[in-house]
Write a protein that holds these residues in place. Structure first.
Motif, short mmCIF file in Angstrom:
data_model
loop_
_atom_site.label_atom_id
_atom_site.label_comp_id
_atom_site.label_asym_id
_atom_site.label_seq_id
_atom_site.Cartn_x
_atom_site.Cartn_y
_atom_site.Cartn_z
N VAL A 1 53.63 98.04 35.15
CA VAL A 1 53.88 96.71 35.11
C VAL A 1 55.22 96.28 36.11
CG1 VAL A 1 54.37 94.55 33.88
CG2 VAL A 1 53.19 96.29 32.76
N ALA A 2 56.10 97.21 36.15
CA ALA A 2 57.21 96.90 36.95
C ALA A 2 56.66 97.00 38.47
CB ALA A 2 58.25 97.91 36.86
N LEU A 3 55.63 97.95 39.13
CA LEU A 3 55.31 98.09 40.30
C LEU A 3 54.39 96.71 40.63
CD1 LEU A 3 54.57 101.70 40.26
CD2 LEU A 3 56.18 100.79 41.80
N GLY A 4 53.41 96.26 39.45
CA GLY A 4 52.53 95.40 39.81
C GLY A 4 53.59 94.02 40.07
N GLY A 5 54.80 93.92 39.26
CA GLY A 5 55.32 92.53 39.25
C GLY A 5 56.10 92.49 40.67
N THR A 6 56.55 93.80 41.19
CA THR A 6 57.34 93.77 42.59
C THR A 6 56.10 93.45 43.42
OG1 THR A 6 58.76 95.52 41.51
CG2 THR A 6 58.79 95.28 43.83
N GLU A 7 54.79 94.10 43.46
CA GLU A 7 54.03 93.63 44.38
C GLU A 7 53.72 92.12 44.42
OE1 GLU A 7 49.53 94.84 46.01
OE2 GLU A 7 50.59 96.13 44.58
N CYS A 8 53.86 91.60 43.30
CA CYS A 8 53.69 90.19 43.30
C CYS A 8 54.69 89.33 44.19
CB CYS A 8 53.52 89.39 41.85
SG CYS A 8 52.03 89.99 40.90
N PHE A 9 55.86 89.69 43.71
CA PHE A 9 57.14 88.78 44.53
C PHE A 9 57.16 89.28 45.94
CE2 PHE A 9 58.62 88.96 40.17
CZ PHE A 9 58.76 87.81 40.05
N LEU A 10 56.56 90.72 46.51
CA LEU A 10 56.93 91.11 47.62
C LEU A 10 55.53 90.37 48.45
CD1 LEU A 10 57.53 92.99 49.68
CD2 LEU A 10 56.01 94.71 49.09
N LEU A 11 54.53 90.15 47.89
CA LEU A 11 53.41 89.18 48.73
C LEU A 11 54.00 87.93 49.09
CD1 LEU A 11 50.22 90.25 46.88
CD2 LEU A 11 50.90 91.23 49.22
N ALA A 12 54.88 87.41 48.09
CA ALA A 12 55.32 86.15 48.16
C ALA A 12 56.49 86.13 49.44
CB ALA A 12 56.14 85.45 46.92
N ALA A 13 57.08 87.23 49.49
CA ALA A 13 58.18 87.36 50.58
C ALA A 13 57.33 87.82 51.71
CB ALA A 13 59.03 88.49 50.43
N MET A 14 56.33 88.17 51.86
CA MET A 14 55.42 88.50 53.10
C MET A 14 54.90 87.09 53.57
SD MET A 14 53.87 92.19 52.12
CE MET A 14 53.08 92.55 53.70
N ALA A 15 54.53 86.22 52.50
CA ALA A 15 53.84 85.00 53.00
C ALA A 15 54.92 84.01 53.85
CB ALA A 15 53.40 84.21 51.79
N TYR A 16 56.03 84.02 53.23
CA TYR A 16 57.36 83.31 54.02
C TYR A 16 57.64 83.98 55.25
CZ TYR A 16 62.02 82.09 55.14
OH TYR A 16 63.27 81.67 55.85
N ASP A 17 57.50 85.35 55.31
CA ASP A 17 57.78 85.84 56.65
C ASP A 17 56.58 85.71 57.70
OD1 ASP A 17 59.00 87.96 58.38
OD2 ASP A 17 57.10 89.16 58.38
N ARG A 18 55.32 85.43 57.21
CA ARG A 18 54.25 84.88 58.05
C ARG A 18 54.52 83.56 58.72
NH1 ARG A 18 49.98 87.78 58.68
NH2 ARG A 18 49.79 89.81 57.56
N TYR A 19 55.14 82.62 57.60
CA TYR A 19 55.42 81.37 57.94
C TYR A 19 56.39 81.16 59.10
CZ TYR A 19 57.55 76.73 57.73
OH TYR A 19 58.04 75.50 57.99
N VAL A 20 57.44 81.83 59.02
CA VAL A 20 58.48 81.83 59.93
C VAL A 20 57.91 82.40 61.04
CG1 VAL A 20 60.55 82.60 60.73
CG2 VAL A 20 60.24 81.93 58.13
#
Length: 381
Positions: A108-127
């Motif tokens: 569950v910790a790995l799955g949750g970390t991936e969820c938050f990481l995908l959000a960080a990568m989406a912000y990176d793409r926007y910038v």
């Protein structure tokens, strides 16, 4: 947590695929092949990130994503392979309460970390797409490190709450898990709960783990889509949108499986169907991620070629000459996240202008935000 994980409490039985004795050798070979391919693919990505000449934010995020996928397969696959190979009873293989909790916690910790990481990568793409001139100043290595740490801490905190809530439930019945690892849905099926009251905290934790990163992803892509609609050149719009294809594919794959599996009441649980779906998203999707995402990236493929051919290049030119030649072939600039936006070999988009300041090329998109002049460009955008 200590009260929930009483060591003297009876454990569980992992049924796995013990009811199909004739299919177990085939499943073992398929799972072993998928496991080895996943480990090899993600180790190649990590090696490419480690040997990259420049620590681009995109590469740091891809390295963390590959580490998460590697952790996924190492948490689930070894135990599943051992149970398939061992001539155990038809009822299943025993697993202690503590071992089950640890496996669930890591998963569950790995799955949750991936969820938050995908959000960080989406912000990176926007910038990277909409503010390339400010990309290097905004998305710094220090910011990437803080985002990576925040993703890990967020996934760990929510997983602790979720796992603690699951193991505080009373369990009844034969304690047989129709699964090949300790999944949340399998344990909820054994819980002696009445109605949805006991499940509401768990459902809330699942929603927090999924909806909060999903809202951040939607906000980033909403702003990105609004900017791309103001981009005048259709060809440039298509190229800019193509940089998001890999990230969107993984986001839909990850969130689609997670939402279907965990955001639903106990009454909708189908043990054997969920076991089959879990086999897909724990064995197949980690294998696809390096192919969908990282191996399509120019920076990653260049790092892989360099790592594989480093000895030949060093023998022909010498290490210092080879490093200097590789560095001269690249030019700093704004980088799209699949290698198409920026770099010395990237093709400029229509609507992009280049200017030079201190000898460095600068590129920008026409995102249509006001009539701002490019530095030294001499024209409105």
């Amino acid at each position: 947590m200590d009260g929930a994980l009483n060591a003297s409490a009876p454990g569980f039985l992992l049924q796995g695929f013990s009811e199909f004795p004739r299919l177990r050798p085939v499943l073992f070979l398929l799972l072993l092949a998928a496991h080895l391919a996943t480990v090899a693919g993600n180790l190649l990505i990590l090696a490419a990130v480690a040997t990259a000449l420049r620590r681009l934010p995109m590469l740091l995020f891809l390295g963390q994503l590959s580490a998460i996928e590697l952790g996924y397969t190492l948490v689930v696959a070894p135990r599943a392979l051992a149970d398939l190979a061992a001539p155990g009873p038809a009822r299943g293989q025993p697993i202690s309460r503590v071992a089950c909790a640890v496996q669930m916690q890591l998963f569950v910790a790995l799955g949750g970390t991936e969820c938050f990481l995908l959000a960080a990568m989406a912000y990176d793409r926007y910038v990277a797409i909409c503010h390339p001139l400010r990309y290097a100043a905004v998305v710094t290595p220090a910011l990437c490190a803080r985002l990576a740490l925040a993703c890990c801490l967020g996934g760990l905190a929510v997983s602790l709450e979720l796992v603690t809530g699951v193991f505080r439930l009373p369990f009844c019945g034969p304690r047989l898990l129709v699964h090949f690892f300790c999944d949340i849905t399998a344990l909820l099926h054994l819980a002696c709960t009445r109605g949805y009251v006991d499940e509401l905290p768990l459902l809330g934790a699942c929603l927090l783990l999924l909806l909060l990163p999903a809202a951040l992803i939607l906000a980033s892509y909403g702003a990105l889509v609004a900017a791309l609609r103001r981009l005048r050149a259709p060809r440039g719009r298509r190229k800019a949108a193509a940089t998001c294809a890999s990230h969107l594919a993984i986001t839909f794959l990850h969130y689609g499986c997670a939402t279907f599996m965990y955001v639903r009441p106990k009454a909708a649980y189908a043990p054997r169907l969920d076991r089959t779906l879990a086999l897909v998203y724990t064995s197949v999707t980690p294998l696809l991620y390096p192919l969908i995402y990282s191996l399509r990236n120019r920076e990653v493929t260049a790092s892989l070629r360099r790592a594989l051919a480093w000895r030949q290049t060093g023998q022909a030119l010498g290490p210092e000459v080879a490093l200097e030649k590789e560095a001269d072939s690249r030019t700093p600039g704004a980088h799209g996240l699949d290698g198409r936006l920026g770099g010395a070999n990237a093709e400029p988009l229509e609507g992009q202008r280049e200017v030079s300041q201190d000898g460095l090329p600068i590129r920008d998109f026409v995102c249509g935000v006001g009539n701002r002049k490019l530095l030294g460009g001499g024209g409105d955008i």
